[in-house]
Scaffold this active site. Sequence first.
Site, PDB file in Angstrom:
ATOM      1  N   GLY A   1       0.829  -1.214   0.000  1.00  0.00           N
ATOM      2  CA  GLY A   1       0.000   0.000   0.000  1.00  0.00           C
ATOM      3  C   GLY A   1       0.857   1.254   0.000  1.00  0.00           C
ATOM      4  O   GLY A   1       2.084   1.202  -0.162  1.00  0.00           O
TER       5      GLY A   1
ATOM      6  N   GLY B   1      -3.704  -2.013  -2.345  1.00  0.00           N
ATOM      7  CA  GLY B   1      -2.281  -1.881  -2.670  1.00  0.00           C
ATOM      8  C   GLY B   1      -2.029  -2.298  -4.113  1.00  0.00           C
ATOM      9  O   GLY B   1      -2.894  -2.879  -4.767  1.00  0.00           O
TER      10      GLY B   1
ATOM     11  N   TYR C   1     -14.584   1.347   9.838  1.00  0.00           N
ATOM     12  CA  TYR C   1     -13.153   1.680   9.961  1.00  0.00           C
ATOM     13  C   TYR C   1     -12.845   2.175  11.379  1.00  0.00           C
ATOM     14  O   TYR C   1     -11.956   1.646  12.046  1.00  0.00           O
ATOM     15  CB  TYR C   1     -12.824   2.757   8.933  1.00  0.00           C
ATOM     16  CG  TYR C   1     -11.371   3.160   8.869  1.00  0.00           C
ATOM     17  CD1 TYR C   1     -10.413   2.328   8.291  1.00  0.00           C
ATOM     18  CD2 TYR C   1     -10.943   4.397   9.365  1.00  0.00           C
ATOM     19  CE1 TYR C   1      -9.075   2.707   8.213  1.00  0.00           C
ATOM     20  CE2 TYR C   1      -9.610   4.786   9.283  1.00  0.00           C
ATOM     21  CZ  TYR C   1      -8.677   3.943   8.705  1.00  0.00           C
ATOM     22  OH  TYR C   1      -7.355   4.323   8.613  1.00  0.00           O
TER      23      TYR C   1
END
Length: 309
Positions: free
Chosen positions: A10, A36, A143
């Site tokens: 990433g 990524g 998240y």
Amino acid sequence: MKILVTGGAGFIGSHLCEYLLNQGEEVICLDNYFTGQKKNIFNLLDNKRFEVIRHDLTVPIFVEVDQIYNLACPASPIHYQRRPIKTIKLSTLGMINVLGMARRCGARILQASTSEVYGDPKEHPQKESYWGNVNPIGPRSCYDEGKRVAESLMFAYRKENNVDIKIARIFNTYGPRMAFNDGRVVSNFILQALKGKNITIYGKGTQTRSFCHISDTILGLVKMMAVPDLIGPVNLGNPKEMTILDLAKKIIKLSHSKSKIVFKPLPEDDPERRNPDISLAKKKLDWEPKVTIEAGLEDTIKWFKRELS
Ligand code: NAD
Ligand code: UDP
């Protein structure tokens, strides 16, 4: 030293792999390429001290290492909101997998936590002691809450299994190698400015963020890993706060763009202000960002320009 970097393909992970290799370390990069890209680590593949494992961290894995930087997690709101269940699984099951690995091989583990654990903060600047203001059922919660439970798991493994843990709360980081489709504000604005497209400000642009150049973030992470007796959490970010409107104007100016600013609806639960108190990092790590926003943006614009051509 043998070091595992999860999420190593990433944006931050690839810079970290490169930095560690330059320090003479042996580096294993683990990534499933969700956000990524192979091209981020392409220049490292010839290095004999570098290995890559394609693996989804929500599935257990065992690798024998001395240190683990746990960076695997999509960081851009558009990507983590595209796969909220996967994001939660990664911060819970994935975290348990990587902590189990740290316990079994006695590795020190550093978790890439985030300013998002403070949610839409009511305290400014944010100190590590602030518990945050997170909507547990909003679009960002997969998240934010994921990263909060990941911190909690780190402390649980320390308490029950004596795992050597470190938690860095990273604030908005930018720089070369941000993905073109990343969707975060710096890459969006730079690409729009370079292509002469409208600069899309969400809301009025009065919301603030504090932007840290990737080189400063990497040094902070490495310093944090190196000190023996600092568990954290420790804020790593640039304390210079700016509005999104100011950021747009700066990028237009630095890229000599003719782009116009347009205003779009503000996403739900978009934090109003974000600014790290970095006294702890200054005191314990002797760390503070060195790259000014102008120099950092110039470096990033130059990289995007080269990639576009
Ligand atoms: P990124 O999306 O570029 O990198 C995340 C990497 O994790 C990607 O290479 C992705 O493919 C990989 N990944 C995702 N799911 C995976 C899975 N299930 N198994 C294995 N690999 C997986 O994001 P980034 O900006 O480099 O962020 C890296 C870390 O730093 C993340 O944990 C993020 O939460 C944290 N962080 C970043 C910022 C920032 O501003 N960039 C701020 C705070 C925290
Ligand atoms: N933002 C914006 N235009 C864009 C992308 C983002 O105005 O094209 C805003 C976004 O609403 C937020 C800020 O910029 O207020 C930072 O967004 P980003 O997704 O980069 O990070 P985060 O919100 O997670 O800090």
